[in-house]
Design a protein around this motif. Structure first.
Motif, PDB file in Angstrom:
ATOM      1  N   PHE A 236       0.822  -1.263   0.048  1.00  0.00           N
ATOM      2  CA  PHE A 236       0.096  -0.186  -0.145  1.00  0.00           C
ATOM      3  C   PHE A 236       0.844   1.285   0.064  1.00  0.00           C
ATOM      4  N   LEU A 237       0.710   2.444  -0.821  1.00  0.00           N
ATOM      5  CA  LEU A 237       1.177   3.422  -0.763  1.00  0.00           C
ATOM      6  C   LEU A 237       0.805   4.530   0.312  1.00  0.00           C
ATOM      7  N   LEU A 238       1.992   5.039   0.902  1.00  0.00           N
ATOM      8  CA  LEU A 238       1.699   6.109   1.911  1.00  0.00           C
ATOM      9  C   LEU A 238       0.832   7.483   1.261  1.00  0.00           C
ATOM     10  N   LEU A 239      -0.080   7.726   1.522  1.00  0.00           N
ATOM     11  CA  LEU A 239      -0.904   8.812   0.847  1.00  0.00           C
ATOM     12  C   LEU A 239      -0.646  10.007   1.412  1.00  0.00           C
ATOM     13  N   ASN A 240      -0.272  10.162   2.633  1.00  0.00           N
ATOM     14  CA  ASN A 240       0.060  11.449   3.118  1.00  0.00           C
ATOM     15  C   ASN A 240       0.801  12.233   2.322  1.00  0.00           C
ATOM     16  N   ASN A 241       2.032  11.653   1.776  1.00  0.00           N
ATOM     17  CA  ASN A 241       3.138  12.415   0.887  1.00  0.00           C
ATOM     18  C   ASN A 241       2.488  13.080  -0.297  1.00  0.00           C
ATOM     19  N   PHE A 242       1.312  12.504  -0.806  1.00  0.00           N
ATOM     20  CA  PHE A 242       0.744  13.148  -1.991  1.00  0.00           C
ATOM     21  C   PHE A 242      -0.470  14.008  -1.548  1.00  0.00           C
ATOM     22  N   GLY A 243      -0.311  14.808  -0.329  1.00  0.00           N
ATOM     23  CA  GLY A 243      -1.706  15.513   0.399  1.00  0.00           C
ATOM     24  C   GLY A 243      -1.151  16.981   0.483  1.00  0.00           C
ATOM     25  N   MET A 244      -0.116  17.368   0.052  1.00  0.00           N
ATOM     26  CA  MET A 244       0.387  18.786   0.254  1.00  0.00           C
ATOM     27  C   MET A 244       1.186  19.253  -1.003  1.00  0.00           C
ATOM     28  N   ASP A 245       1.123  20.552  -1.033  1.00  0.00           N
ATOM     29  CA  ASP A 245       1.890  21.270  -2.097  1.00  0.00           C
ATOM     30  C   ASP A 245       3.272  21.280  -1.910  1.00  0.00           C
ATOM     31  N   MET A 246       4.027  21.110  -2.859  1.00  0.00           N
ATOM     32  CA  MET A 246       5.555  21.696  -2.631  1.00  0.00           C
ATOM     33  C   MET A 246       6.125  22.811  -2.960  1.00  0.00           C
ATOM     34  N   ASN A 247       7.184  23.225  -2.646  1.00  0.00           N
ATOM     35  CA  ASN A 247       7.795  24.494  -2.902  1.00  0.00           C
ATOM     36  C   ASN A 247       8.017  24.715  -4.595  1.00  0.00           C
ATOM     37  N   SER A 248       7.906  25.736  -4.723  1.00  0.00           N
ATOM     38  CA  SER A 248       8.107  26.023  -6.235  1.00  0.00           C
ATOM     39  C   SER A 248       8.818  27.304  -6.445  1.00  0.00           C
ATOM     40  N   GLY A 249       8.952  27.888  -7.785  1.00  0.00           N
ATOM     41  CA  GLY A 249       9.741  29.006  -7.956  1.00  0.00           C
ATOM     42  C   GLY A 249       8.647  30.183  -7.967  1.00  0.00           C
ATOM     43  N   SER A 250       7.630  30.285  -7.701  1.00  0.00           N
ATOM     44  CA  SER A 250       6.882  31.070  -7.458  1.00  0.00           C
ATOM     45  C   SER A 250       5.829  31.000  -6.115  1.00  0.00           C
ATOM     46  N   GLY A 251       4.865  31.994  -6.000  1.00  0.00           N
ATOM     47  CA  GLY A 251       4.178  31.884  -4.901  1.00  0.00           C
ATOM     48  C   GLY A 251       3.006  30.767  -4.781  1.00  0.00           C
ATOM     49  N   MET A 252       2.742  30.348  -6.036  1.00  0.00           N
ATOM     50  CA  MET A 252       2.120  29.076  -5.992  1.00  0.00           C
ATOM     51  C   MET A 252       2.866  27.736  -5.867  1.00  0.00           C
ATOM     52  N   GLY A 253       2.322  26.896  -4.846  1.00  0.00           N
ATOM     53  CA  GLY A 253       3.084  25.833  -4.646  1.00  0.00           C
ATOM     54  C   GLY A 253       3.033  24.798  -5.747  1.00  0.00           C
ATOM     55  N   ARG A 254       3.866  23.948  -5.819  1.00  0.00           N
ATOM     56  CA  ARG A 254       3.765  22.665  -6.897  1.00  0.00           C
ATOM     57  C   ARG A 254       2.471  21.708  -6.377  1.00  0.00           C
ATOM     58  N   GLN A 255       1.302  21.614  -6.956  1.00  0.00           N
ATOM     59  CA  GLN A 255       0.283  20.695  -7.020  1.00  0.00           C
ATOM     60  C   GLN A 255       0.889  19.312  -7.161  1.00  0.00           C
TER      61      GLN A 255
ATOM     62  N   PHE B  64      12.489  14.928  -5.617  1.00  0.00           N
ATOM     63  CA  PHE B  64      13.057  13.933  -4.609  1.00  0.00           C
ATOM     64  C   PHE B  64      11.822  13.459  -3.744  1.00  0.00           C
ATOM     65  N   LEU B  65      10.543  13.693  -4.023  1.00  0.00           N
ATOM     66  CA  LEU B  65       9.654  13.239  -2.923  1.00  0.00           C
ATOM     67  C   LEU B  65       9.840  11.739  -2.916  1.00  0.00           C
ATOM     68  N   PRO B  66       9.968  11.002  -1.684  1.00  0.00           N
ATOM     69  CA  PRO B  66       9.784   9.679  -1.663  1.00  0.00           C
ATOM     70  C   PRO B  66       8.385   9.305  -1.801  1.00  0.00           C
ATOM     71  N   ALA B  67       8.304   7.965  -2.603  1.00  0.00           N
ATOM     72  CA  ALA B  67       6.818   7.103  -2.425  1.00  0.00           C
ATOM     73  C   ALA B  67       7.206   5.946  -1.715  1.00  0.00           C
ATOM     74  N   VAL B  68       6.326   5.980  -0.446  1.00  0.00           N
ATOM     75  CA  VAL B  68       6.725   5.032   0.469  1.00  0.00           C
ATOM     76  C   VAL B  68       5.674   4.107   0.374  1.00  0.00           C
ATOM     77  N   PHE B  69       5.827   2.500   0.612  1.00  0.00           N
ATOM     78  CA  PHE B  69       5.277   1.590   0.568  1.00  0.00           C
ATOM     79  C   PHE B  69       5.032   0.626   2.062  1.00  0.00           C
ATOM     80  N   ALA B  70       4.053   0.053   2.558  1.00  0.00           N
ATOM     81  CA  ALA B  70       4.191  -0.787   3.483  1.00  0.00           C
ATOM     82  C   ALA B  70       2.960  -1.915   3.372  1.00  0.00           C
ATOM     83  N   LYS B  71       3.132  -2.766   4.121  1.00  0.00           N
ATOM     84  CA  LYS B  71       2.169  -3.862   4.093  1.00  0.00           C
ATOM     85  C   LYS B  71       1.942  -4.307   5.460  1.00  0.00           C
TER      86      LYS B  71
END
Length: 226
Positions: free
Chosen positions: A171-190, A216-223
């Protein structure tokens, strides 16, 4: 540890310790479309998660002959009473949000009517024989850049991928994909996630006005342990 209890399995791995919590599965089930014309899914946990810190939600989309896209994950509830989560399909061209989930925290909850429980020195419940544990299995951080284009709003969209075989029990850890990342402008990277089943590839997609290529965001899996 100077005192307490420690349990080691036949591989000399510590599986239970009276000083350290393990990753405990609190609730399992399925998520399914609940609104937004089948694009949005709000799931209520079978029991609230009582940890102060946000719990970890892991999902496994149903296998489809196409792409299962996921985004905009958020937890529902607050510290001490986390009651569910929300996730959305990428768009109408990807599969509706259907699949399995489990939610876990680094503390146990009093579930079993009989059996065994273990607390740490501060009174925090670390183990309850009615709750199983989960193990992290692997993480991907070596994403390969695929391409970039423009989305319908004219924002820069970048695709990254890693090969993946989509096992049923990971199963994929979904929390990682629940927030914007830093970008080169005021709008975060969706941030978006695609499970491309026909091509055995896991995708991460970022969208922003000024969208850096580094990723470099990790995709983390667990069972879950049986």
């Amino acid at each position: 540890m100077s005192y307490g209890m420690q349990f080691t399995n036949n591989g000399n791995v510590v599986t239970l310790d009276s000083e350290f919590a393990r990753l405990v599965v609190i609730s399992t089930g399925r998520y399914a479309p609940t609104g937004e014309n089948g694009l949005g899914s709000t799931t209520t946990f079978a029991r609230p998660v009582t940890s102060q810190e946000p719990p970890l939600v892991f999902i496994r989309p149903d296998t489809v002959n196409g792409v299962a896209g996921l985004c905009f994950m958020r937890l529902i509830g607050s510290a001490g009473n986390w009651t569910g989560f929300y996730v959305r399909a990428y768009n109408v061209n990807t599969a509706q949000p259907n699949g399995r989930y489990f939610v876990a925290a680094f503390e146990a909850q009093p579930v079993a009517q009989y059996g065994a429980r273990l607390w740490d020195g501060t009174g925090k419940l670390l183990f309850d024989s009615g709750t199983s544990a989960a193990n992290f299995t692997r993480a991907f951080q070596n994403w390969s850049y695929v391409k970039d284009d423009k989305d319908p709003q004219g924002l820069t969209r970048i695709y990254y991928t890693v090969p993946f075989n989509f096992p049923q029990d990971e199963f994929l850890l979904l929390n990682n994909f629940g927030m914007d990342m830093n970008s080169g402008s005021g709008m975060g990277r969706q941030l978006y996630c695609w499970w491309d089943f026909p091509n055995n590839k896991l995708y991460a997609i970022t969208i922003a006005v000024a969208n850096p290529y580094a990723f470099f965001l990790p995709a983390v899996f667990a069972k879950m342990n049986s």
